[in-house]
Scaffold this motif. Structure first.
Motif, mmCIF file in Angstrom:
data_model
loop_
_atom_site.group_PDB
_atom_site.id
_atom_site.type_symbol
_atom_site.label_atom_id
_atom_site.label_comp_id
_atom_site.label_asym_id
_atom_site.label_seq_id
_atom_site.Cartn_x
_atom_site.Cartn_y
_atom_site.Cartn_z
ATOM 1 N N GLU A 1 12.308 10.577 -13.571
ATOM 2 C CA GLU A 1 12.343 11.936 -13.037
ATOM 3 C C GLU A 1 10.944 12.527 -12.957
ATOM 4 O OE1 GLU A 1 15.053 14.438 -15.059
ATOM 5 O OE2 GLU A 1 16.819 13.234 -14.581
ATOM 6 N N ASN A 2 10.085 12.138 -13.901
ATOM 7 C CA ASN A 2 8.729 12.677 -13.922
ATOM 8 C C ASN A 2 7.883 12.188 -12.747
ATOM 9 O OD1 ASN A 2 9.171 14.125 -16.259
ATOM 10 N ND2 ASN A 2 8.493 12.465 -17.600
ATOM 11 N N ALA A 3 8.254 11.022 -12.198
ATOM 12 C CA ALA A 3 7.470 10.450 -11.101
ATOM 13 C C ALA A 3 7.768 11.127 -9.774
ATOM 14 C CB ALA A 3 7.750 8.955 -10.987
ATOM 15 N N GLY A 4 8.882 11.854 -9.704
ATOM 16 C CA GLY A 4 9.241 12.515 -8.458
ATOM 17 C C GLY A 4 9.962 11.570 -7.512
ATOM 18 N N THR B 1 0.493 17.700 -11.225
ATOM 19 C CA THR B 1 -0.243 16.672 -10.479
ATOM 20 C C THR B 1 0.672 15.933 -9.513
ATOM 21 O OG1 THR B 1 0.117 15.159 -12.349
ATOM 22 C CG2 THR B 1 -2.009 16.306 -12.239
ATOM 23 N N VAL B 2 1.920 15.700 -9.937
ATOM 24 C CA VAL B 2 2.899 15.032 -9.074
ATOM 25 C C VAL B 2 3.279 15.943 -7.913
ATOM 26 C CG1 VAL B 2 5.231 14.063 -8.947
ATOM 27 C CG2 VAL B 2 3.800 13.613 -10.950
ATOM 28 N N VAL B 3 3.514 17.217 -8.217
ATOM 29 C CA VAL B 3 3.863 18.187 -7.177
ATOM 30 C C VAL B 3 2.742 18.288 -6.146
ATOM 31 C CG1 VAL B 3 4.292 20.635 -6.698
ATOM 32 C CG2 VAL B 3 5.380 19.535 -8.664
ATOM 33 N N ALA B 4 1.513 18.367 -6.632
ATOM 34 C CA ALA B 4 0.363 18.489 -5.730
ATOM 35 C C ALA B 4 0.263 17.276 -4.812
ATOM 36 C CB ALA B 4 -0.919 18.651 -6.539
ATOM 37 N N LYS B 5 0.501 16.091 -5.364
ATOM 38 C CA LYS B 5 0.420 14.869 -4.563
ATOM 39 C C LYS B 5 1.506 14.836 -3.499
ATOM 40 C CE LYS B 5 0.045 9.847 -4.938
ATOM 41 N NZ LYS B 5 0.026 8.676 -5.850
#
Length: 226
Positions: free
Chosen positions: A65-68, A97-101
């Motif tokens: 879940e953390n990886a998106g 950082t995941v959201v931004a990517k």
């Protein structure tokens, strides 16, 4: 070239209209990627790469879940956090950082379709590339200009690229990758192909930033050895 742009039924769970990119008034059924038919038949790996790189965000190397979300349509990332949550994507639960990517990879459906066509046009101009059928060549040239055999170069180092490199991928690592002059913009004017090593070296810099950085390194090296 005037395109058909009729709506094509699709099974995506996301509320997104897909359209026909055949020439307006075409015969036969509507198709989203008509210019990929030849590659899809003879070089399926290449056609799939073009579709994937043009339309999907990059995939996570792991599942959590953390990886998106893994390889999601780029245009879906234009939706708000509230809209995404309706599809089970909880952006608030992800690391910033995941959201931004993910947000950085967002692009409109129209831009993604233009990228797919542009990448196909570029592929047919690689060294050792197959000859495009006349109808596909006509379609792509109407969009981007005349083919020049062997004209495709790595957008970073400017060395020629060979079509054969697509078949030389090892353990999922391609010899050449889709690349962006500005990594934060995904449209037809900003894409090309690059050697894997060149693409990695460029990182998140624009090409201008990368060349300046390299020039500064070389200047310091020369100064230290003189």
């Amino acid at each position: 070239m005037e395109l058909c742009l009729k709506v094509i039924p699709n099974r995506s769970k996301y509320a997104q209209i897909k359209r026909c990119y055949c020439e307006k008034g075409h015969d036969g059924r509507c198709e989203e990627f008509p210019y990929l038919k030849h590659l899809a038949h003879h070089f399926k790996q290449v056609a799939n790469k073009i579709k994937r790189d043009a339309t999907k965000t990059t995939g996570a190397a792991w599942k959590s879940e953390n990886a998106g979300p893994n390889r999601i349509d780029r245009w879906v990332m234009l939706l708000s956090d509230e809209e995404l949550e309706q599809y089970g994507i909880k952006m608030m639960a992800l690391k910033q950082t995941v959201v931004a990517k993910l947000r950085e990879k967002a692009a409109s459906y129209e831009d993604c379709m233009a990228v797919a066509a542009k990448l196909t046009w570029i592929v047919y101009q690689m060294l050792d590339a197959p000859e495009a059928p006349e109808n596909i060549k006509k379609h792509l040239e109407a969009c981007f200009g005349k083919f020049q055999a062997g004209a495709t170069k790595c957008i970073v180092c400017k060395m020629p690229l060979s079509f054969r490199s697509f078949s030389q991928a090892k353990r999922g690592r391609a010899k050449i990758e889709t690349a962006h002059m500005n990594p934060r913009i995904h449209n037809a004017n900003n894409v090309g192909f690059a050697h894997r090593e060149c693409n990695i070296a460029q990182g998140d810099k624009t090409l201008d930033e990368f060349y300046t950085w390299i020039a500064q390194i070389l200047e310091r090296v020369q100064s230290s050895t003189s």
